[in-house]
Design an enzyme around this catalytic site. Structure first.
Site, short mmCIF file in Angstrom:
data_model
loop_
_atom_site.label_atom_id
_atom_site.label_comp_id
_atom_site.label_asym_id
_atom_site.label_seq_id
_atom_site.Cartn_x
_atom_site.Cartn_y
_atom_site.Cartn_z
CG HIS A 67 -1.79 1.20 1.37
ND1 HIS A 67 -3.14 1.18 1.21
CD2 HIS A 67 -1.46 2.48 1.67
CE1 HIS A 67 -3.62 2.40 1.39
NE2 HIS A 67 -2.61 3.21 1.67
CD GLU A 68 1.66 3.53 3.67
OE1 GLU A 68 1.92 4.66 3.21
OE2 GLU A 68 0.55 3.24 4.18
CG HIS A 71 0.50 6.31 -0.72
ND1 HIS A 71 -0.57 7.01 -1.21
CD2 HIS A 71 0.02 5.64 0.36
CE1 HIS A 71 -1.65 6.76 -0.47
NE2 HIS A 71 -1.31 5.93 0.50
ZN LIG Z 1 -2.46 5.28 2.06
#
Ligand SMILES: [Zn+2]
Ligand SMILES: [Zn+2]
Length: 151
Positions: A67-68, A71
């Protein structure tokens, strides 16, 4: 898990799932409270909540790392890196990252209710019932209980 092990894991996942290197720093941060991880727009470093690994194990940590990294890679590429962006949602699905962090133990919730209309209010932070009133009817609030999720 040590900081070095975390760093190596993030670098490995970055190459395997994104085919691009992670060239910044990954660290554990106990102050994250209810979030699983955080990407810093300014220095491109990643922070992870150690509770993810401690309570949910490696599989969940890998999902939060992905998830990170979504980004991270999208932001560095100048593409849509925010939760609401289509590119972010697509990359997240493609790589198998988690959409939401699992509940974490230190998300303590304080419960209140309105003395007048009975409306229930839940907050992470304590409310000063002498000063804060019900948003619906401006009635006085009553403290009910504090709930600390147990694992
Ligand atoms: Zn996030
Ligand atoms: Zn009320």
């Amino acid at each position: 898990m040590t900081k070095d092990e975390l760093q190596q894991l993030v670098e490995k996942i970055s190459l395997e799932a994104f085919q691009q290197p992670f060239v910044h720093q990954a660290s554990f941060n106990r102050r994250l409270k209810s979030t699983g991880g955080r990407y810093h727009l300014t220095n491109h470093n990643l922070d992870f909540n150690p509770l993810i690994y401690e309570r949910y194990g490696m599989d969940e940590l890998v999902k939060v790392i992905k998830h990170e990294l979504c980004h991270y890679h999208l932001h560095l590429a100048g593409r849509g890196y925010q939760h609401k962006d289509r590119e972010f949602k697509e990359l997240l699905q493609q790589t198998g990252g988690s959409r939401y962090s699992p509940p974490l133990a230190n998300a303590t919730i304080h419960h209140y209710c309105c003395r007048n209309c009975g409306k229930k209010i839940q907050r992470r932070r304590k409310i000063d019932t002498e000063r804060y009133v019900c948003g619906g009817c401006h009635g006085q609030l009553l403290f009910v209980k504090t709930v600390k999720p147990s694992f």
